[in-house]
Design an enzyme around this catalytic site. Structure first.
Site, PDB file in Angstrom:
ATOM      1  N   VAL A  11       0.828  -1.213   0.000  1.00 57.70           N
ATOM      2  CA  VAL A  11       0.000   0.000   0.000  1.00 57.70           C
ATOM      3  C   VAL A  11       0.861   1.262   0.000  1.00 57.70           C
ATOM      4  O   VAL A  11       0.666   2.168  -0.814  1.00 57.70           O
ATOM      5  CB  VAL A  11      -0.960  -0.005   1.220  1.00 57.70           C
ATOM      6  CG1 VAL A  11      -1.630   1.352   1.398  1.00 57.70           C
ATOM      7  CG2 VAL A  11      -2.018  -1.091   1.034  1.00 57.70           C
ATOM      8  N   GLU A 154      -7.649   2.208   2.409  1.00 60.48           N
ATOM      9  CA  GLU A 154      -7.178   1.922   1.053  1.00 60.48           C
ATOM     10  C   GLU A 154      -7.956   0.743   0.470  1.00 60.48           C
ATOM     11  O   GLU A 154      -8.223  -0.224   1.161  1.00 60.48           O
ATOM     12  CB  GLU A 154      -5.677   1.598   1.106  1.00 60.48           C
ATOM     13  CG  GLU A 154      -5.071   1.302  -0.225  1.00 60.48           C
ATOM     14  CD  GLU A 154      -5.333   2.396  -1.246  1.00 60.48           C
ATOM     15  OE1 GLU A 154      -4.947   3.543  -1.026  1.00 60.48           O
ATOM     16  OE2 GLU A 154      -5.968   2.088  -2.288  1.00 60.48           O
ATOM     17  N   PHE A 155      -8.287   0.846  -0.820  1.00 59.75           N
ATOM     18  CA  PHE A 155      -9.086  -0.211  -1.456  1.00 59.75           C
ATOM     19  C   PHE A 155      -8.370  -0.859  -2.645  1.00 59.75           C
ATOM     20  O   PHE A 155      -8.996  -1.600  -3.397  1.00 59.75           O
ATOM     21  CB  PHE A 155     -10.438   0.353  -1.915  1.00 59.75           C
ATOM     22  CG  PHE A 155     -11.300   0.825  -0.767  1.00 59.75           C
ATOM     23  CD1 PHE A 155     -12.108  -0.072  -0.083  1.00 59.75           C
ATOM     24  CD2 PHE A 155     -11.276   2.143  -0.360  1.00 59.75           C
ATOM     25  CE1 PHE A 155     -12.895   0.342   0.993  1.00 59.75           C
ATOM     26  CE2 PHE A 155     -12.052   2.573   0.709  1.00 59.75           C
ATOM     27  CZ  PHE A 155     -12.870   1.679   1.389  1.00 59.75           C
ATOM     28  N   CYS A 266      -5.440  -9.422   2.939  1.00 56.53           N
ATOM     29  CA  CYS A 266      -6.546  -8.586   3.431  1.00 56.53           C
ATOM     30  C   CYS A 266      -7.797  -9.358   3.819  1.00 56.53           C
ATOM     31  O   CYS A 266      -8.207  -9.306   4.977  1.00 56.53           O
ATOM     32  CB  CYS A 266      -6.901  -7.540   2.382  1.00 56.53           C
ATOM     33  SG  CYS A 266      -5.589  -6.337   2.184  1.00 56.53           S
ATOM     34  N   ARG A 334       0.899 -14.200   1.337  1.00 61.88           N
ATOM     35  CA  ARG A 334       0.192 -14.233   2.628  1.00 61.88           C
ATOM     36  C   ARG A 334      -1.152 -14.958   2.483  1.00 61.88           C
ATOM     37  O   ARG A 334      -1.945 -14.634   1.617  1.00 61.88           O
ATOM     38  CB  ARG A 334      -0.006 -12.799   3.152  1.00 61.88           C
ATOM     39  CG  ARG A 334       1.304 -12.183   3.627  1.00 61.88           C
ATOM     40  CD  ARG A 334       1.141 -10.750   4.069  1.00 61.88           C
ATOM     41  NE  ARG A 334       1.110  -9.811   2.953  1.00 61.88           N
ATOM     42  CZ  ARG A 334       1.130  -8.489   3.092  1.00 61.88           C
ATOM     43  NH1 ARG A 334       1.183  -7.942   4.295  1.00 61.88           N
ATOM     44  NH2 ARG A 334       1.106  -7.709   2.032  1.00 61.88           N
TER      45      ARG A 334
HETATM   46  N1  LIG Z   1      -1.974  -5.262   0.514  1.00 61.79           N
HETATM   47  C1  LIG Z   1      -3.164  -4.866   0.113  1.00 61.79           C
HETATM   48  O1  LIG Z   1      -3.670  -5.272  -0.933  1.00 61.79           O
HETATM   49  C2  LIG Z   1      -3.960  -3.888   0.936  1.00 61.79           C
HETATM   50  C3  LIG Z   1      -5.070  -3.261   0.367  1.00 61.79           C
HETATM   51  C4  LIG Z   1      -5.794  -2.355   1.147  1.00 61.79           C
HETATM   52  C5  LIG Z   1      -5.429  -2.124   2.458  1.00 61.79           C
HETATM   53  N2  LIG Z   1      -4.361  -2.767   2.988  1.00 61.79           N
HETATM   54  C6  LIG Z   1      -3.978  -2.458   4.365  1.00 61.79           C
HETATM   55  O2  LIG Z   1      -2.888  -1.553   4.333  1.00 61.79           O
HETATM   56  C7  LIG Z   1      -1.973  -1.820   5.404  1.00 61.79           C
HETATM   57  C8  LIG Z   1      -0.594  -2.107   4.837  1.00 61.79           C
HETATM   58  O3  LIG Z   1      -0.682  -3.274   4.064  1.00 61.79           O
HETATM   59  P1  LIG Z   1       0.542  -3.780   3.162  1.00 61.79           P
HETATM   60  O4  LIG Z   1       0.059  -4.966   2.428  1.00 61.79           O
HETATM   61  O5  LIG Z   1       1.117  -2.633   2.424  1.00 61.79           O
HETATM   62  O6  LIG Z   1       1.567  -4.225   4.322  1.00 61.79           O
HETATM   63  P2  LIG Z   1       3.087  -4.664   4.143  1.00 61.79           P
HETATM   64  O7  LIG Z   1       3.338  -5.642   5.222  1.00 61.79           O
HETATM   65  O8  LIG Z   1       3.362  -5.028   2.733  1.00 61.79           O
HETATM   66  O9  LIG Z   1       3.904  -3.326   4.442  1.00 61.79           O
HETATM   67  C9  LIG Z   1       3.953  -2.708   5.689  1.00 61.79           C
HETATM   68  C10 LIG Z   1       5.261  -1.947   5.777  1.00 61.79           C
HETATM   69  O10 LIG Z   1       5.248  -1.168   6.967  1.00 61.79           O
HETATM   70  C11 LIG Z   1       6.561  -1.153   7.504  1.00 61.79           C
HETATM   71  N3  LIG Z   1       6.522  -0.768   8.918  1.00 61.79           N
HETATM   72  C12 LIG Z   1       6.040  -1.478   9.963  1.00 61.79           C
HETATM   73  N4  LIG Z   1       6.162  -0.764  11.101  1.00 61.79           N
HETATM   74  C13 LIG Z   1       6.725   0.433  10.759  1.00 61.79           C
HETATM   75  C14 LIG Z   1       7.101   1.590  11.487  1.00 61.79           C
HETATM   76  N5  LIG Z   1       6.900   1.679  12.793  1.00 61.79           N
HETATM   77  N6  LIG Z   1       7.647   2.620  10.812  1.00 61.79           N
HETATM   78  C15 LIG Z   1       7.854   2.541   9.469  1.00 61.79           C
HETATM   79  N7  LIG Z   1       7.526   1.468   8.738  1.00 61.79           N
HETATM   80  C16 LIG Z   1       6.963   0.427   9.361  1.00 61.79           C
HETATM   81  C17 LIG Z   1       7.050  -2.587   7.286  1.00 61.79           C
HETATM   82  O11 LIG Z   1       8.455  -2.670   7.359  1.00 61.79           O
HETATM   83  C18 LIG Z   1       6.492  -2.876   5.885  1.00 61.79           C
HETATM   84  O12 LIG Z   1       7.413  -2.540   4.876  1.00 61.79           O
HETATM   85  C19 LIG Z   1      -2.589  -2.967   6.191  1.00 61.79           C
HETATM   86  O13 LIG Z   1      -3.364  -2.450   7.224  1.00 61.79           O
HETATM   87  C20 LIG Z   1      -3.483  -3.643   5.164  1.00 61.79           C
HETATM   88  O14 LIG Z   1      -4.558  -4.328   5.746  1.00 61.79           O
HETATM   89  C21 LIG Z   1      -3.610  -3.631   2.256  1.00 61.79           C
END
Ligand SMILES: NC(=O)c1ccc[n+]([C@@H]2O[C@H](COP(=O)([O-])OP(=O)(O)OC[C@H]3O[C@@H](n4cnc5c(N)ncnc54)[C@H](O)[C@@H]3O)[C@@H](O)[C@H]2O)c1
Length: 450
Positions: A11, A154-155, A266, A334
């Site tokens: 995201v 985010e969607f 998700c 995942r």
């Molecule tokens: N992946 C998707 O398709 C998607 C879609 C919509 C919403 N979301 C939501 O968005 C959020 C992020 O999802 P994602 O898939 O991008 O996760 P991800 O695990 O791919 O990325 C998260 C990132 O955050 C970093 N991080 C963690 N703690 C931190 C901190 N304290 N400071 C700085 N960086 C930090 C991690 O190192 C990692 O790189 C989640 O809540 C998820 O549910 C994800």
């Protein structure tokens, strides 16, 4: 205005790159130094179509930077997007550890008025908790700076994330502040050239919208998988049923594909987290409980079909697995259904030959080494000497496989299609014992009774 995006995962990185593509100055921050070092060298740590081009162009143009330092960046930013992970805890709740840690890091260094924007998927009421956390940090710093906390779920869909981000169906902004709402609208204005897509509401409803939307998508998938189970037994063809259902504009075609259950980062965790939140309010959610049950059963289905075909004699059998990521277009592993299938087959003594066009590396990071696992570089390699092939992820390149070459390389003739990619009659003509989802097999083996 400098925008800080905290978290450079699926995201955060896509959001940062798309905001920069639209002309904003963006700093992407992550505590994962390896990721940041790779990004600083122009290497993209995830597979997402179109992302690399955006990152390279905007970095070169000076609109996009990557850092692991809060100290160097927080003072420059006026708006900070939180895009950190919120994984499932053991009890199913969404863990807010990364979010609170990120907010704390920013609040401890903030020197100017700030809008904290939460893009992570978080339980309803989290904006209020983040507000309290910031207030307590500012108080301990004797800081009287104004700030707002805005929900902006985010969607985007992995595999199509750049497109989704550039042309969103909607932008949900949860805020009670007109001023913060206007700032958010101005940030997203470049994405609204065709039509207005911003929907402003209160933070609680914004947070709930994300969970409700994902739960609806999961429900549609489990509903179709339940219909598919019946079709497999009553002789109807779920593909035809899907087309007939989807033609109804009240229903539509999306998310009606039966398969191996929903996975990914998700839907599974968000359905679990919503059920957890409901339980905290003493609200029962029998529908979502059923959605999860059906999904768990569905993830086992291909393994059960394979075992049934071989009359439970799996020891020494070789199964080639085509596709490992939870869906095509991403390397995200995942909660991927492939993981369940691999575990099932290995537990019964089978050997698996794994091939994914993109996710082999990501999969090898989480699938423990095992003497019965081989990693393959092509479909043909996965098919070599196998007793059966199983299609798990419907990558485009699998739509037109070289079936003759596959059969020549296999020692058996069974093909288990977890994504209904092929015509059963054609597959039978090609010489396969073909099994799919929600269509009675032409092969003589009776369908599995659920
Ligand atoms: N992946 C998707 O398709 C998607 C879609 C919509 C919403 N979301 C939501 O968005 C959020 C992020 O999802 P994602 O898939 O991008 O996760 P991800 O695990 O791919 O990325 C998260 C990132 O955050 C970093 N991080 C963690 N703690 C931190 C901190 N304290 N400071 C700085 N960086 C930090 C991690 O190192 C990692 O790189 C989640 O809540 C998820 O549910 C994800």
């Amino acid at each position: 205005m400098v925008l800080l995006v905290v978290g450079t995962g699926y995201v955060g990185l896509v959001t940062g790159a798309c905001l920069a593509e639209m002309g904003h100055t963006v700093i992407c921050l992550d505590i994962n130094q390896e990721k940041i070092q790779a990004l600083q060298k122009g290497k993209i740590p995830i597979y997402e179509p179109g992302l690399e081009e955006f990152v390279i162009r905007n970095t070169a143009d000076g609109r996009l930077q990557f850092t692991d330092s809060y100290e160097m960046t927080v003072s420059q930013a006026e708006v900070c997007f939180m895009a950190v992970d919120t994984p499932s805890g053991e009890d199913g709740s969404a863990s807010l550890d990364s979010l609170f840690s990120a907010v704390r890091s920013v609040a401890e260094l903030a020197k100017r008025p700030m809008i904290y924007v939460n893009k992570s998927t978080v339980p309803v009421g989290t904006c209020a908790k983040v507000t309290q956390l910031i207030q307590s940090i500012y108080k301990s710093r004797n800081l009287t700076l104004p700030f707002e906390v805005v929900s902006n779920p985010e969607f985007l869909k992995e595999g199509n994330a750049v497109q989704d981000c550039m042309k969103p169906d909607r932008i949900i902004i949860g805020t009670q502040s007109d001023e913060a709402g206007e700032v958010m609208k101005s940030i997203y204005a470049p994405f609204m050239v065709c039509r207005e897509r911003v929907i402003i509401m209160d933070p609680l409803s914004a947070e709930m919208t994300k969970y409700a939307a994902n739960s609806m998508l999961a429900t549609r998938i489990s509903f179709m998988n339940e219909m598919a189970s019946l079709c497999e037994n009553n002789g109807a063809d779920i593909n035809k049923v899907r087309i007939g259902m989807g033609a109804d504009t009240r229903i539509g075609y999306t998310y009606l594909y039966p398969g191996l259950g929903y996975g990914g980062s998700c839907l599974p965790k968000d359905v679990r987290a919503l059920r957890y939140q409901a339980a905290e309010h003493d609200v029962s959610m029998p529908l979502l409980a059923a959605v999860e049950d059906i999904n768990e059963r569905q993830k086992q289905l291909l393994g059960d079909k394979i075992t049934h075909y071989f009359d439970g004699e799996m020891d020494g059998k070789i199964v080639g697995i085509l596709g490992l990521s939870f869906k095509p277009g991403t390397d995200d592993m995942r909660d991927a259904p492939s993981l369940i299938l691999i575990k099932q087959l290995l537990a019964l003594g089978a050997k698996v030959q794994l091939y994914d066009p993109v996710a082999n590396h990501a999969a090898s990071q989480i699938i423990p080494d095992h003497e019965n696992i081989s990693w393959c570089e092509s479909e043909i390699e996965a098919a070599r000497d196998s007793d059966a092939l199983a299609l798990v992820t419907e990558w485009k390149q699998f739509r037109f496989l070289n079936f003759t070459a596959l059969l020549e390389n296999m020692r058996g003739t069974a093909f288990f299609d977890g994504r209904n990619q092929y015509d059963p009659k054609e597959m039978a003509k090609r010489g396969f014992d073909y099994f799919c989802i929600g269509r009675k097999p032409l092969h003589t083996k009776a369908p599995i009774q659920n």
